[in-house]
Design an enzyme around this catalytic site. Structure first.
Site, mmCIF file in Angstrom:
data_model
loop_
_atom_site.group_PDB
_atom_site.id
_atom_site.type_symbol
_atom_site.label_atom_id
_atom_site.label_comp_id
_atom_site.label_asym_id
_atom_site.label_seq_id
_atom_site.Cartn_x
_atom_site.Cartn_y
_atom_site.Cartn_z
ATOM 1 C CE1 TYR A 45 -16.312 11.440 -16.549
ATOM 2 C CE2 TYR A 45 -14.483 11.209 -14.159
ATOM 3 C CZ TYR A 45 -15.846 10.129 -15.533
ATOM 4 O OH TYR A 45 -16.093 9.172 -14.970
ATOM 5 C CE LYS B 13 -11.204 8.239 -18.162
ATOM 6 N NZ LYS B 13 -11.280 7.369 -18.845
ATOM 7 N NE ARG C 182 -2.731 0.203 2.783
ATOM 8 C CZ ARG C 182 -2.065 0.555 4.095
ATOM 9 N NH1 ARG C 182 -1.150 1.405 4.695
ATOM 10 N NH2 ARG C 182 -2.248 -0.663 5.486
ATOM 11 C CG ASP D 40 -8.067 16.383 -15.164
ATOM 12 O OD1 ASP D 40 -7.157 15.988 -16.118
ATOM 13 O OD2 ASP D 40 -8.899 15.605 -15.099
HETATM 14 O O1 P1T Z 1 -11.867 7.420 -14.752
HETATM 15 P P1 P1T Z 1 -11.084 7.483 -13.637
HETATM 16 O O2 P1T Z 1 -9.293 7.562 -14.143
HETATM 17 O O3 P1T Z 1 -10.563 7.905 -12.393
HETATM 18 O O4 P1T Z 1 -10.555 9.213 -13.393
HETATM 19 C C1 P1T Z 1 -11.524 10.359 -13.697
HETATM 20 C C2 P1T Z 1 -11.657 11.155 -15.106
HETATM 21 C C3 P1T Z 1 -10.544 12.411 -14.865
HETATM 22 N N1 P1T Z 1 -10.479 13.528 -15.320
HETATM 23 C C4 P1T Z 1 -10.567 13.635 -16.569
HETATM 24 C C5 P1T Z 1 -10.571 14.656 -17.596
HETATM 25 C C6 P1T Z 1 -11.243 12.121 -17.157
HETATM 26 O O5 P1T Z 1 -11.527 12.290 -18.146
HETATM 27 C C7 P1T Z 1 -11.790 11.309 -15.471
HETATM 28 C C8 P1T Z 1 -12.273 9.710 -16.716
HETATM 29 N N2 P1T Z 1 -13.479 10.237 -18.166
HETATM 30 C C9 P1T Z 1 -14.096 9.111 -18.525
HETATM 31 C C10 P1T Z 1 -14.247 7.941 -17.838
HETATM 32 C C11 P1T Z 1 -14.368 9.421 -19.454
HETATM 33 O O6 P1T Z 1 -15.388 8.688 -20.453
HETATM 34 O O7 P1T Z 1 -14.786 11.289 -19.988
#
Ligand code: P1T
Length: 383
Positions: free
Chosen positions: A101, A198, A49, A173
């Site tokens: 998001y 992503k 962890r 972000d």
């Molecule tokens: O899904 P996660 O790894 O927790 O990330 C969140 C997140 C944070 N910032 C941006 C700009 C994002 O696009 C996302 C996650 N977005 C999607 C799942 C989507 O389809 O837009």
């Protein structure tokens, strides 16, 4: 390591051969704990962890490509956002860009309002933002640039400079650009955040997050919360991302090349009302994009002529563009933000921002572009 070029860093930083066996690929240290020779005497690893050698390698690689001194890798993008919120003193004032998001909006509007005070503001209007920042002195300014899903671009250097005047932190972000096309720390941001799910991983088989920063103090504070709360990425997920990241540079170039062609195709299409893509001269912040980004990325947003019925017919009839949430993988995806990724934003707020039922978001993959355009044409033919 900073002297290496991006394409070399993604392959070699954190990718050094295993010193004990010479294995060219890093081992997956699939272990929860580490043996100590005497209480407190160990090789720098106590419990996964807190630390894991596979994750450490990924953190080194990610820090190097964001031109950062430090990186922390988390179990998701949203868990990274959560740690930043826990790090702030209770009752902090936070300005967050108004187009983010849907999950970030939900986190800030439904989970943390008992602890902090949030305002969603237009971070593209610098004059108004500066007046508000000077008057209200927030503790943190959160920007997503380009935004999800409207691809609005905010001026990172200008915002970081105004934040510094009032002692606020700037968090960017950078998920949509990836470290290949944009490096917010170089523009004065304090923390860069990624959904590693992503482009960074790029193969739609991991959910993960990352934060990069130059300040050791910020790193140590965030590490405290990561260790205390527990959302560290697993060794196997860290290894998968180490594998995916090796091709980040060539993938980003291919995403951009295809997206540029798809955006040009959409701009001329009679069934399309408006196309938003940072690489098009028609993008309202085209010049700012050119100034702070090294490319335009693989995300396109467009408004189809009509409403929900027309969007549905299009979305049901494309096939190579898979209808799914998420983005940034090698395969093309299509999303309906109002019903899917941004459904947690109330309809009136969504519509004030311009997220209507005829808005379609594309994550353009790296397939053959003619095949992608033929697929889109099939979707339009049914509208
Ligand atoms: O899904 P996660 O790894 O927790 O990330 C969140 C997140 C944070 N910032 C941006 C700009 C994002 O696009 C996302 C996650 N977005 C999607 C799942 C989507 O389809 O837009």
């Amino acid at each position: 390591m900073k002297e290496m070029k991006f394409e070399t860093k993604v392959i070699h930083v954190g990718g050094e051969p295993d010193p004990t066996t010479g294995a060219i690929m890093p081992p997956i240290y699939q272990t929860s704990t580490y043996v100590q020779s005497s209480p407190g005497e160990h090789k720098g690893y106590e419990y996964t962890r807190s630390h894991n050698p596979t994750r450490t390698r990924l953190e080194e690689c990610l820090a190097s490509i964001e031109n950062a001194n430090h990186c922390l890798v988390t179990a998701s993008g949203l868990s990274a956002s959560t740690l930043i919120m826990h790090m702030l003193p209770k009752g902090s004032k936070i300005f967050c860009g108004d187009d983010v998001y849907g999950g970030t909006y939900r986190l800030f509007s439904k989970v943390f309002p008992d602890i902090h005070h949030y305002q969603f503001v237009d971070t593209t209007n610098l004059k108004k933002l500066e007046e508000k920042v000077m008057a209200e002195k927030p503790a943190l300014i959160w920007i997503e640039t380009p935004t999800n899903p409207l691809l609005k671009i905010s001026d990172i250097s200008a915002i970081a400079a105004m934040a510094k005047k009032v002692g606020a932190l700037t968090v960017v972000d950078n998920t949509f650009m990836s470290p290949f096309f944009q490096n917010p720390l170089d523009h004065g941001a304090d923390i860069v955040l990624h959904s590693m799910t992503k482009f960074i991983n790029g193969h739609s088989d991991v959910v993960g997050g990352a934060m990069m920063m130059n300040s050791k103090d910020l790193r140590d504070k965030l590490f405290f919360y990561q260790n205390a709360i527990g959302p560290a990425a697993s060794p196997f997920d860290s290894w998968l991302v180490l594998r995916g990241i090796k091709t980040l540079a060539i993938r980003m170039k291919a995403h951009e090349q295809n997206a540029m062609k798809v955006a040009a195709f959409l701009e001329k299409h009679p069934k399309v009302e408006i196309v938003v893509y940072p690489g098009l001269k028609s993008h309202p912040q085209y010049e700012l994009g050119k100034k702070q980004m090294k490319g335009s990325g693989g995300m396109i947003t467009f408004f189809i002529k009509g409403g929900l019925a027309e969007s549905r017919r299009f979305l049901e009839n494309v096939k190579l563009f898979a209808l799914a949430e998420s983005l940034g993988g090698v395969e093309s995806l299509v999303d309906h933000p109002a019903i899917m990724t941004h459904a947690s934003i109330p309809k009136n707020v969504r519509e004030e921002l311009g997220i209507f039922d005829n808005l379609v978001r594309l994550s353009v993959g790296i397939e053959d572009c003619d095949d992608l355009i033929a697929d889109l044409e099939k979707g339009f033919a049914k509208v």
